[in-house]
Motif scaffolding. Structure first.
Motif, PDB file in Angstrom:
ATOM      1  N   ALA A   1       0.811  -1.286  -0.118  1.00  0.00           N
ATOM      2  CA  ALA A   1      -0.137  -0.066   0.010  1.00  0.00           C
ATOM      3  C   ALA A   1       0.980   1.201  -0.034  1.00  0.00           C
ATOM      4  O   ALA A   1       0.545   2.432  -0.741  1.00  0.00           O
ATOM      5  CB  ALA A   1      -0.898  -0.163   1.304  1.00  0.00           C
TER       6      ALA A   1
ATOM      7  N   VAL B   1       1.562   2.241  -3.697  1.00  0.00           N
ATOM      8  CA  VAL B   1       0.503   2.520  -4.477  1.00  0.00           C
ATOM      9  C   VAL B   1       0.154   4.138  -4.536  1.00  0.00           C
ATOM     10  O   VAL B   1       0.003   4.453  -5.782  1.00  0.00           O
ATOM     11  CB  VAL B   1      -1.048   1.991  -3.755  1.00  0.00           C
ATOM     12  CG1 VAL B   1      -2.000   2.561  -4.582  1.00  0.00           C
ATOM     13  CG2 VAL B   1      -0.581   0.415  -3.948  1.00  0.00           C
TER      14      VAL B   1
ATOM     15  N   VAL C   1      -4.649   8.350  -1.961  1.00  0.00           N
ATOM     16  CA  VAL C   1      -4.729   6.872  -1.396  1.00  0.00           C
ATOM     17  C   VAL C   1      -4.700   6.797   0.100  1.00  0.00           C
ATOM     18  O   VAL C   1      -3.969   7.229   0.781  1.00  0.00           O
ATOM     19  CB  VAL C   1      -3.566   6.365  -2.226  1.00  0.00           C
ATOM     20  CG1 VAL C   1      -3.361   4.953  -1.794  1.00  0.00           C
ATOM     21  CG2 VAL C   1      -3.310   6.735  -3.655  1.00  0.00           C
TER      22      VAL C   1
ATOM     23  N   PRO D   1      -5.791   3.606   3.234  1.00  0.00           N
ATOM     24  CA  PRO D   1      -6.123   2.134   3.311  1.00  0.00           C
ATOM     25  C   PRO D   1      -7.457   1.944   3.573  1.00  0.00           C
ATOM     26  O   PRO D   1      -8.367   2.805   3.877  1.00  0.00           O
ATOM     27  CB  PRO D   1      -5.232   1.999   4.728  1.00  0.00           C
ATOM     28  CG  PRO D   1      -4.955   3.162   5.387  1.00  0.00           C
ATOM     29  CD  PRO D   1      -5.258   4.172   4.388  1.00  0.00           C
TER      30      PRO D   1
ATOM     31  N   ALA E   1      -9.459  -3.391  -2.921  1.00  0.00           N
ATOM     32  CA  ALA E   1      -9.397  -1.985  -3.100  1.00  0.00           C
ATOM     33  C   ALA E   1     -10.919  -1.598  -3.720  1.00  0.00           C
ATOM     34  O   ALA E   1     -11.667  -2.169  -4.149  1.00  0.00           O
ATOM     35  CB  ALA E   1      -8.480  -1.634  -4.179  1.00  0.00           C
TER      36      ALA E   1
ATOM     37  N   ARG F   1      -8.748   3.507  -2.298  1.00  0.00           N
ATOM     38  CA  ARG F   1      -8.453   2.981  -1.044  1.00  0.00           C
ATOM     39  C   ARG F   1      -8.056   1.337  -1.261  1.00  0.00           C
ATOM     40  O   ARG F   1      -8.789   0.688  -2.121  1.00  0.00           O
ATOM     41  CB  ARG F   1      -9.506   2.671   0.020  1.00  0.00           C
ATOM     42  CG  ARG F   1     -10.129   3.935   0.228  1.00  0.00           C
ATOM     43  CD  ARG F   1     -11.372   4.103   1.263  1.00  0.00           C
ATOM     44  NE  ARG F   1     -12.356   3.259   0.870  1.00  0.00           N
ATOM     45  CZ  ARG F   1     -13.352   2.941   1.634  1.00  0.00           C
ATOM     46  NH1 ARG F   1     -13.615   3.307   2.904  1.00  0.00           N
ATOM     47  NH2 ARG F   1     -14.322   2.090   1.296  1.00  0.00           N
ATOM     48  N   VAL F   2      -6.915   0.997  -0.521  1.00  0.00           N
ATOM     49  CA  VAL F   2      -6.207  -0.395  -0.789  1.00  0.00           C
ATOM     50  C   VAL F   2      -6.074  -1.017   0.305  1.00  0.00           C
ATOM     51  O   VAL F   2      -5.872  -0.323   1.615  1.00  0.00           O
ATOM     52  CB  VAL F   2      -4.790  -0.288  -1.502  1.00  0.00           C
ATOM     53  CG1 VAL F   2      -5.148   0.149  -3.119  1.00  0.00           C
ATOM     54  CG2 VAL F   2      -3.977   0.630  -0.976  1.00  0.00           C
ATOM     55  N   SER F   3      -5.834  -2.317   0.343  1.00  0.00           N
ATOM     56  CA  SER F   3      -5.681  -3.218   1.491  1.00  0.00           C
ATOM     57  C   SER F   3      -4.026  -3.342   1.596  1.00  0.00           C
ATOM     58  O   SER F   3      -3.480  -2.430   0.967  1.00  0.00           O
ATOM     59  CB  SER F   3      -6.288  -4.583   1.379  1.00  0.00           C
ATOM     60  OG  SER F   3      -5.700  -5.132   0.021  1.00  0.00           O
TER      61      SER F   3
ATOM     62  N   THR G   1      -1.828  -5.097   0.602  1.00  0.00           N
ATOM     63  CA  THR G   1      -1.171  -5.135  -0.737  1.00  0.00           C
ATOM     64  C   THR G   1      -2.230  -5.327  -1.840  1.00  0.00           C
ATOM     65  O   THR G   1      -3.158  -5.852  -1.392  1.00  0.00           O
ATOM     66  CB  THR G   1      -0.173  -6.382  -0.782  1.00  0.00           C
ATOM     67  OG1 THR G   1      -0.734  -7.666  -0.547  1.00  0.00           O
ATOM     68  CG2 THR G   1       1.152  -6.361   0.172  1.00  0.00           C
TER      69      THR G   1
ATOM     70  N   VAL H   1      -4.731  -2.000  -9.067  1.00  0.00           N
ATOM     71  CA  VAL H   1      -4.632  -0.444  -8.868  1.00  0.00           C
ATOM     72  C   VAL H   1      -5.140   0.368 -10.185  1.00  0.00           C
ATOM     73  O   VAL H   1      -5.737   1.224 -10.221  1.00  0.00           O
ATOM     74  CB  VAL H   1      -3.053  -0.071  -8.691  1.00  0.00           C
ATOM     75  CG1 VAL H   1      -2.988   1.381  -8.447  1.00  0.00           C
ATOM     76  CG2 VAL H   1      -2.671  -0.787  -7.202  1.00  0.00           C
TER      77      VAL H   1
END
Length: 152
Positions: free
Chosen positions: A28, A31, A50, A52, A62, A70-72, A74, A80
């Motif tokens: 993350a 990213v 960006v 979490p 995500a 928003r991403v976890s 990885t 992405v």
């Protein structure tokens, strides 16, 4: 907003066509830099933030909109790019193409440019999957007179 009629078809297509070509897992922390670099390379200003994903979002890798991705912990790089396509196909006011033809067109352009998946292969596989695509899609928030490359 209209129903997102292509969502499940797009997810199944990704599982078959996109995911097997890219096993890269991005932390993350990387990213945000990737999003900013791609946004800048596309000649755009004000990239989405960006952040979490909330810890309770366990089934999702995500999500994305014009204002925030928003991403976890990885995420695969293709995920992405998927979320970037959502950012490009939505507005700050909340309108979104969902997984519609504009989104798919922008996503395909990103996949061709950054994952080097040949455009003709993507278009053929999308047609076979019954997914509508706007091949000449451009960000929905751009002024129609603003410059945009014919193909990313």
């Amino acid at each position: 907003m209209t129903p997102d009629r292509q969502r499940q078809r797009v997810y199944r297509w990704e599982d078959r066509v996109v995911a097997p070509r890219d096993a890269t897992q991005l932390p993350a922390a990387i990213v945000a830099g990737m999003v900013e670099a791609i946004w800048s390379e596309l000649g755009l200003r004000h990239p989405p933030c960006v952040e979490p994903l909330p810890v309770q979002a366990r089934r999702r890798l995500a999500d994305g909109s014009r204002l925030c991705i928003r991403v976890s912990g990885t995420a695969p790089s293709w995920v992405v790019l998927h979320e970037l396509a959502h950012a490009l196909s939505s507005t700050a006011e909340g309108w979104s193409d969902g997984h519609g033809a504009i989104f798919v067109g922008l996503y395909a352009q990103l996949l061709t440019r950054y994952l080097r998946i040949p455009a003709h292969e993507l278009m053929l596989s999308l047609k076979q999957a019954g997914i509508a695509v706007e091949q000449s899609a451009r960000p929905v928030f751009l002024d129609p007179a603003a410059p945009w490359p014919d193909s990313l």
